[in-house]
Design an enzyme around this catalytic site. Structure first.
Site, PDB file in Angstrom:
ATOM      1  N   LYS A 156       0.799  -1.232   0.000  1.00 25.25           N
ATOM      2  CA  LYS A 156       0.000   0.000   0.000  1.00 25.25           C
ATOM      3  C   LYS A 156       0.833   1.284   0.000  1.00 25.25           C
ATOM      4  O   LYS A 156       0.392   2.299  -0.515  1.00 25.25           O
ATOM      5  CB  LYS A 156      -0.966   0.003   1.190  1.00 25.25           C
ATOM      6  CG  LYS A 156      -2.112  -0.981   1.008  1.00 25.25           C
ATOM      7  CD  LYS A 156      -3.136  -0.874   2.117  1.00 25.25           C
ATOM      8  CE  LYS A 156      -4.294  -1.821   1.839  1.00 25.25           C
ATOM      9  NZ  LYS A 156      -5.402  -1.666   2.767  1.00 25.25           N
TER      10      LYS A 156
ATOM     11  N   ASP B 284     -10.074   2.941   1.719  1.00 27.28           N
ATOM     12  CA  ASP B 284     -10.303   2.438   3.084  1.00 27.28           C
ATOM     13  C   ASP B 284     -10.932   3.497   3.993  1.00 27.28           C
ATOM     14  O   ASP B 284     -11.702   3.170   4.894  1.00 27.28           O
ATOM     15  CB  ASP B 284      -8.985   1.968   3.716  1.00 27.28           C
ATOM     16  CG  ASP B 284      -8.409   0.750   3.019  1.00 27.28           C
ATOM     17  OD1 ASP B 284      -9.181  -0.026   2.437  1.00 27.28           O
ATOM     18  OD2 ASP B 284      -7.177   0.581   3.060  1.00 27.28           O
TER      19      ASP B 284
END
Ligand code: ATR
Length: 278
Positions: free
Chosen positions: A66, A102
């Protein structure tokens, strides 16, 4: 042409993103295949080059890529820039754009669980990649006092410092997971969120059962098992609980809409996620 999409991670065998996205693509009759892309860190740059092929629509990004993927992309949208982590990649005029889904995913799941700040006092366990997004979502949801506890205290302090620009009206503090402040903060909080990986192995506990606040909303971003020991302890003490499944599906929905330009079929996605976990 059959479009291609997929999730990149290492390992990625247990990801249920393929089940969620393929069900959504099929439900809307979109001719696309959502794949699993296990890519070791050393091969990430070559994988990003592959993404530029015209039949690839985009990708989901999971652990451990990420942050590492950021310098390999052409640009970041606001969400990814703010959080400093990329959970999905879309294309705009052939350019690879990193986004962070997210924050929206967690924020939506929290709102749906009925969280609206009263005291605004929250405790977050963990300071890793997932914690960054959760912390941003908590501050956006109106949390006014965020106490971050992490095994590695320096990592918690670094996260707290990085939140300063977005925490103008909130207090953010950081401690080691075994710091004496933990008992006080847990007793006072209205919201407790576990972002650590402790609990993925059934029976593993991030907190002793008698520390878990029975008066709070207790959230674990783990979705497998669906009820971690933390959530079981919380429920036994009368707390409201929320697991990580809605966050997972809602973040997937944000990516899906960006890739396809179509509203995400949420009911289909939830059903596929539950079936994949059964
Ligand atoms: P993710 O991107 O999923 O958040 P990560 O960045 O590896 O994954 O973060 C994992 C989190 O779980 C970290 O907060 C980690 O604590 P450290 O920063 O101290 O490593 C936490 N964690 C993992 N195993 C743990 C354990 N046995 N006890 C306490 N915390 C743990």
């Amino acid at each position: 042409m059959t479009w291609r999409l997929g999730v990149v991670g290492y390992p990625v065998a247990h990801s249920i993103s393929p089940a969620i996205h393929q069900a959504a693509l099929d439900a809307l009759g979109i001719d696309a295949r959502y794949e699993r892309w296990p890519v070791a860190p050393a091969d990430l740059a070559a994988w990003v080059a592959m993404l530029r092929a015209p039949d690839v629509l985009g990708a989901s990004v999971t652990v451990p890529h990420k942050e590492a993927v950021i310098p390999l992309l052409d640009e970041l949208d606001d969400s990814a820039r703010r959080v400093g982590a990329v959970s999905a990649i879309a294309k705009a005029d052939g350019r690879l754009v990193g986004m962070n889904t997210d924050v929206t995913g967690f924020g939506r799941s929290l709102a749906e669980a009925g969280y609206g700040p009263r005291s605004g006092v929250a405790v977050m366990l963990g300071a890793g990649g997932a914690a960054r997004a959760v912390a941003h979502a908590l501050l956006a949801a109106g949390v006014r006092q965020l106490s971050i506890f992490n095994r590695d205290a320096a990592r918690a302090r670094a996260l707290a410092a990085s939140l300063a620009p977005v925490a103008a009206t909130a207090t953010v503090e950081a401690h080691a997971l075994d710091a004496p402040e933990l008992a006080d903060r847990l007793a006072a909080c209205e919201l407790l969120v576990n972002t650590t990986t402790v609990g993925m192995r059934p029976g593993d506990r991030i907190l002793p059962p008698d520390r878990v606040p029975g008066h709070a909303l207790v959230v674990d971003i783990i979705y497998s098992p669906p009820q971690t020991a933390l959530l079981a302890d919380a429920a036994a003490r009368g707390a409201r609980t929320l697991n990580g499944l809605p966050m997972l599906v809602y973040q997937a929905a944000v990516s899906f809409e960006r890739w396809t330009g179509r509203p995400a079929p949420l009911a289909t996605m939830f059903a596929a996620a539950r079936q994949a976990l059964a």
